[in-house]
Design a protein around this motif. Structure first.
Motif, mmCIF file in Angstrom:
data_model
loop_
_atom_site.group_PDB
_atom_site.id
_atom_site.type_symbol
_atom_site.label_atom_id
_atom_site.label_comp_id
_atom_site.label_asym_id
_atom_site.label_seq_id
_atom_site.Cartn_x
_atom_site.Cartn_y
_atom_site.Cartn_z
ATOM 1 N N HIS A 232 0.827 -1.209 0.000
ATOM 2 C CA HIS A 232 0.000 0.000 0.000
ATOM 3 C C HIS A 232 0.860 1.257 0.000
ATOM 4 O O HIS A 232 0.563 2.226 -0.710
ATOM 5 N N PHE A 233 1.925 1.240 0.764
ATOM 6 C CA PHE A 233 2.777 2.428 0.863
ATOM 7 C C PHE A 233 3.864 2.469 -0.215
ATOM 8 O O PHE A 233 4.340 3.551 -0.577
ATOM 9 N N MET A 234 4.234 1.310 -0.762
ATOM 10 C CA MET A 234 5.331 1.276 -1.724
ATOM 11 C C MET A 234 4.866 1.299 -3.177
ATOM 12 O O MET A 234 5.633 1.693 -4.060
ATOM 13 N N LYS A 235 3.617 0.880 -3.436
ATOM 14 C CA LYS A 235 3.147 0.732 -4.808
ATOM 15 C C LYS A 235 1.985 1.652 -5.160
ATOM 16 O O LYS A 235 1.270 1.420 -6.130
ATOM 17 N N GLY A 236 1.750 2.684 -4.366
ATOM 18 C CA GLY A 236 0.744 3.663 -4.745
ATOM 19 C C GLY A 236 -0.651 3.422 -4.231
ATOM 20 O O GLY A 236 -1.592 4.098 -4.650
ATOM 21 N N GLY A 237 -0.830 2.476 -3.332
ATOM 22 C CA GLY A 237 -2.143 2.282 -2.716
ATOM 23 C C GLY A 237 -2.824 0.993 -3.117
ATOM 24 O O GLY A 237 -2.678 0.521 -4.243
ATOM 25 N N CYS A 238 -3.578 0.423 -2.187
ATOM 26 C CA CYS A 238 -4.370 -0.790 -2.431
ATOM 27 C C CYS A 238 -5.848 -0.458 -2.258
ATOM 28 O O CYS A 238 -6.214 0.350 -1.394
ATOM 29 N N ASN A 239 -6.672 -1.088 -3.042
ATOM 30 C CA ASN A 239 -8.105 -0.817 -2.974
ATOM 31 C C ASN A 239 -8.704 -1.350 -1.663
ATOM 32 O O ASN A 239 -8.307 -2.396 -1.164
ATOM 33 N N GLY A 240 -9.676 -0.606 -1.135
ATOM 34 C CA GLY A 240 -10.377 -1.039 0.075
ATOM 35 C C GLY A 240 -9.509 -1.049 1.314
ATOM 36 O O GLY A 240 -9.722 -1.871 2.209
ATOM 37 N N ILE A 241 -8.553 -0.120 1.408
ATOM 38 C CA ILE A 241 -7.614 -0.145 2.529
ATOM 39 C C ILE A 241 -8.313 0.170 3.850
ATOM 40 O O ILE A 241 -7.898 -0.318 4.909
ATOM 41 N N GLY A 242 -9.376 0.963 3.823
ATOM 42 C CA GLY A 242 -10.112 1.249 5.057
ATOM 43 C C GLY A 242 -10.727 -0.008 5.642
ATOM 44 O O GLY A 242 -10.636 -0.264 6.853
#
Length: 287
Positions: A232-242
């Motif tokens: 999430h922090f290294m590749k620009g974000g992951c969906n549904g992180i909340g």
């Protein structure tokens, strides 16, 4: 046979065209989720109270072959979901890799959906089946009440939270769910197959099989959660992180409750009765 299985598990039009919708999919609303969880808690509590009041304390109630048949069904369904989501994930990677191949490897995609991912297609169809499958799992609590006359907070909390998390996976297209379903259904297929094996009178293994499977599953989940956080922090974000953050917190609570349950069982039975402790957890652990 392989071609037929592949078609019905990953290429069937109903699977390919699946789309999570509050108006078209059964059980997809928040009201259904809240009502079903409430009914599960009420029914479990009522059965427990009824048995405690009307039947002599400590005397188990025989359910005949029902628990064994339930274990067989759970094992078969787990294996089908595992095969279905494995084939579906492979097909999705093959067909859509052009869209994200510059940024992710297939393993990264399994951990971290691209931002903007919508809950539609093959893997979300099997995620929906897994969500419904969680309700079938709740019967284990009823069987435990009849057998031991006990109703623990851990059982109720574990089943309720896992069902809620399965709903959140679909509602928010949460990352990591593909690997979570793969790991869970593989472990469940083995555990419920083992429970059916022992329920029909065949000899079990000489080590705490269910306990080891539980620890293995929890360990895999912890490693994958760390992987999602890094991506999430290294590749620009992951969906549904909340939803993933909430999922991680709830998994942490389940882990703490499981460890507490294990320690209490060990103290109750004594340090010198390790085999008996493992057998108690293998029988009563609501995996």
């Amino acid at each position: 046979m392989i071609a037929v299985a592949t078609y019905y598990l990953s290429q069937h039009p109903s699977i390919v065209a699946f789309r999570w919708s509050h108006t078209q999919i059964w059980g997809s609303t928040w009201s259904f989720l809240v009502t079903s969880i409430a009914l599960y808690l009420i029914i479990s509590s009522f059965i427990h109270l009824f048995l405690c009041l009307l039947i002599r304390r400590g005397r188990p109630v025989s359910l005949g072959p029902i628990p064994a048949l339930h274990s067989l069904v759970m094992s078969v369904v787990s294996a089908v979901i595992f095969a279905g989501i494995l084939l579906s994930a492979a097909a999705e990677i093959k067909e859509t890799r052009w869209f994200w191949r510059r940024y992710k490897t297939p393993f990264q995609w399994l951990l971290c959906f691209p931002l903007g991912t919508r809950p539609s297609g093959r893997v979300f169809f099997w995620s929906y089946i897994f969500y419904l499958y969680r309700f079938l799992h709740m019967f284990r609590t009823i069987f435990s009440i009849f057998k031991t006359r006990k109703l623990t907070f851990f059982y109720l909390f574990n089943n309720s939270i896992l069902t809620i998390m399965s709903f959140l996976w679909l509602e928010f297209s949460q990352s990591f769910q593909v690997l979570a379903i793969l790991f869970t259904t593989l472990i469940y297929a083995a555990v419920y197959g083992y429970r059916f094996w022992t329920a029909i009178g065949l000899r079990g293994v000489c080590f705490p099989f269910v306990l080891n499977c539980q620890i293995l599953l929890l360990g895999c989940n912890v490693v994958c959660h760390i992987g999602v956080l890094m991506l999430h922090f290294m590749k620009g974000g992951c969906n549904g992180i909340g939803a993933w953050v909430l999922n991680s917190v709830l998994n942490g609570i389940i882990l703490l409750l499981f460890l507490k349950f294990y320690v209490q069982s060990r103290r109750k039975n004594g340090n010198g009765k390790q085999t008996a402790v493992h057998g108690e957890i293998d029988k009563n652990n609501d995996l």
